[in-house]
Design a protein around this motif. Structure first.
Motif, PDB file in Angstrom:
ATOM      1  N   SER A 123      40.667  37.221  42.668  1.00  0.00           N
ATOM      2  CA  SER A 123      40.316  38.621  41.798  1.00  0.00           C
ATOM      3  C   SER A 123      39.015  39.454  42.654  1.00  0.00           C
ATOM      4  N   LYS A 139      35.711  36.517  37.188  1.00  0.00           N
ATOM      5  CA  LYS A 139      36.465  36.025  36.068  1.00  0.00           C
ATOM      6  C   LYS A 139      35.752  35.324  35.138  1.00  0.00           C
ATOM      7  N   PRO A 143      39.399  39.157  34.993  1.00  0.00           N
ATOM      8  CA  PRO A 143      40.488  38.468  34.402  1.00  0.00           C
ATOM      9  C   PRO A 143      39.553  37.387  33.353  1.00  0.00           C
TER      10      PRO A 143
END
Ligand SMILES: Cc1cc2nc3c(=O)[nH]c(=O)nc-3n(C[C@H](O)[C@H](O)[C@H](O)COP(=O)(O)O)c2cc1C
Ligand code: SF4
Length: 435
Positions: A78, A82, A210
């Protein structure tokens, strides 16, 4: 502070350190603490997720979503950081299980958050606690400071090059911020109203990164899953519902309290054996099985196993596993009024069916309970509740409508007894007590 209770049928997994001084890190370590986190550091993310999947652990926040599956939805790579987010808002009336975890075993929450962070590759976790849990926030903050001092949190946890930090955060006393996306808004310093989903938090969560969000009990269970092994944890429960559950039993029972029982344990036994039966030997009138947003059950409907699937089959929900027992001296119209008053007060007001619907229901039920109801009011309340269902931005609208519909369907005759200026037939009895 809720007092501790116990019963021989309990299977103490999550509650096994309650009352043993484990809020202090040295005691937590003596009792086997942080061994699971160390094991996970050695084993890596895929192994962790497969153990959690094998455990059949399902979210303890209410919806019962499989935890391992949720973690597997987080993208492996990502561009944005996160996050792990522990939902400690615990506001569903009747529920005080996370309270006991924060009070007696705060390091289990920290250890569970570390493991979740290792599973998804997050370096930062937040523990968001209910605004009213000030005293528990202090316990939690002390535990976090101890974990930092031991090197279990920080840039190099347990002497490795892996980073995991924790920030605690307090709400301001709103039920709605228990809803995961409203919680994230609140955490980011905004008004606690929900976000439109999708995207779901696993992909776009806090600060757009996320995020795995789990209930505090779910997170505190994870170190035990790792310590026991996923399969052994699953075997302690029922089919597709792994392990145990902290059941908060309140209302008209002899021994109210939080009991840890296997998933699938019989509801009738919870009331009559574990919690000592209906207070004063009175007759049972109804049971709310999973917190006040779950549809009420009649005495003839309670011979069921308490897991997500079996309670669903019986027409209600396991929810937060808060069993509210109601005896024959209770006015169900008043119970319905109390329930809707809560939702009317807690509606964030963002969408019309919930904001107006809860208000109409409360006004109608107030008038109705005072003896000024008409037969048409019963149908109107049903119509309003039916029109709230599935038409709101978040499930709070459903949570208000579902119990209302069940009260009307199952206790229509009692509603009718309040018609035409008649006084409440239960007015002479003591008021209802809900913990
Ligand atoms: C109005 C509302 C209030 C909620 N309150 C809580 C809460 O207090 N604690 C909680 O863990 N989940 C609460 N939830 C559920 C969360 O949105 C979310 O499903 C949960 O934190 C996910 O964790 P789990 O998978 O471990 O259950 C609430 C949901 C709604 C719609
Ligand atoms: S359903 Fe209620 S609580 Fe949820 S967004 Fe709409 S008004 Fe707010």
């Amino acid at each position: 502070m809720p007092r501790l209770v116990s019963h021989p049928d309990e299977v103490k997994i999550v509650s096994r350190r309650f009352g043993k001084g484990a809020a202090r890190i040295d005691r937590y370590l003596e009792l086997g603490g942080y061994a699971a986190a160390k094991k996970c550091l050695a084993q890596g993310p895929e192994w962790i997720i497969s153990e959690v999947k094998a455990s059949n652990l399902r979210g303890r926040g209410g919806a019962g979503f499989p935890t391992g599956l949720k973690w597997s939805f987080v993208p492996k790579t990502s561009a944005k950081p996160k996050y792990v987010l522990v939902n400690g808002d615990e506001s569903e009336p009747g529920t005080c299980k996370d309270h006991l975890i924060f009070q007696h075993d705060p390091h289990a929450v920290i250890e569970g958050a570390i493991i979740a962070g290792l599973a998804i590759g997050a370096k930062l976790g937040f523990i968001y606690m209910r605004g009213e849990y000030r005293g528990l926030l202090e316990i939690m903050e002390k535990a976090v400071a101890e974990a930092y001092a031991k090197g279990f949190l920080g840039k190099n946890i347990f002497g490795t090059d892996t980073e995991f930090q924790i920030i605690t955060h307090s709400g301001a006393g709103a039920y709605e911020v228990g809803e995961e996306s409203a919680l994230m808004e609140s955490l980011e310093g905004k008004r606690g109203v929900p976000r439109i989903k999708p995207p779901f938090p696993a992909v776009v969560g806090i600060y757009g990164g996320p995020t795995v969000i789990n209930n505090a009990e779910t997170i505190a269970t994870v170190p035990h899953v790792i310590a026991m092994g996923g399969a052994a944890y699953a075997a302690a429960g029922s089919a597709r519902n792994g392990g145990t559950r902290l059941f908060t039993v309140s209302g008209h029972v002899e021994r109210p309290g939080v009991y840890e029982l296997p998933m699938g344990y019989n509801l009738k036994k919870i009331i009559y054996e574990v919690a000592g039966g209906v207070r004063g030997g009175r007759a049972l009138k109804a049971v709310v099985p999973g917190g006040c947003s779950t549809p009420v059950l009649l005495p003839e409907e309670i011979d069921i196993g308490m897991d997500f699937d079996q309670v669903g089959k019986a027409g209600s929900m396991l929810g937060s596993a808060a069993v509210i027992v109601i005896d024959d001296q209770t006015c169900m119209v008043e119970f319905a009024l109390r329930t809707i008053s809560f939702y009317q007060h807690e509606s964030c007001g963002w969408c019309i069916p919930c904001r107006e619907g809860t208000d109409w229901l409360k006004k109608t039920l107030t008038r109705f309970h005072a003896g000024f109801g008409t037969a048409k009011d019963i149908d109107n309340m049903q119509y309003i509740a039916e029109n709230m269902m599935g038409r709101t931005f978040c499930p709070l609208g459903d949570a208000a409508a579902m119990p209302t519909l069940a009260f009307i369907k199952k206790f229509r005759a009692e509603f009718e007894e309040h018609l035409d200026g008649k006084a409440c037939p239960f007015a002479k009895h003591a008021k209802l007590v809900v913990v």
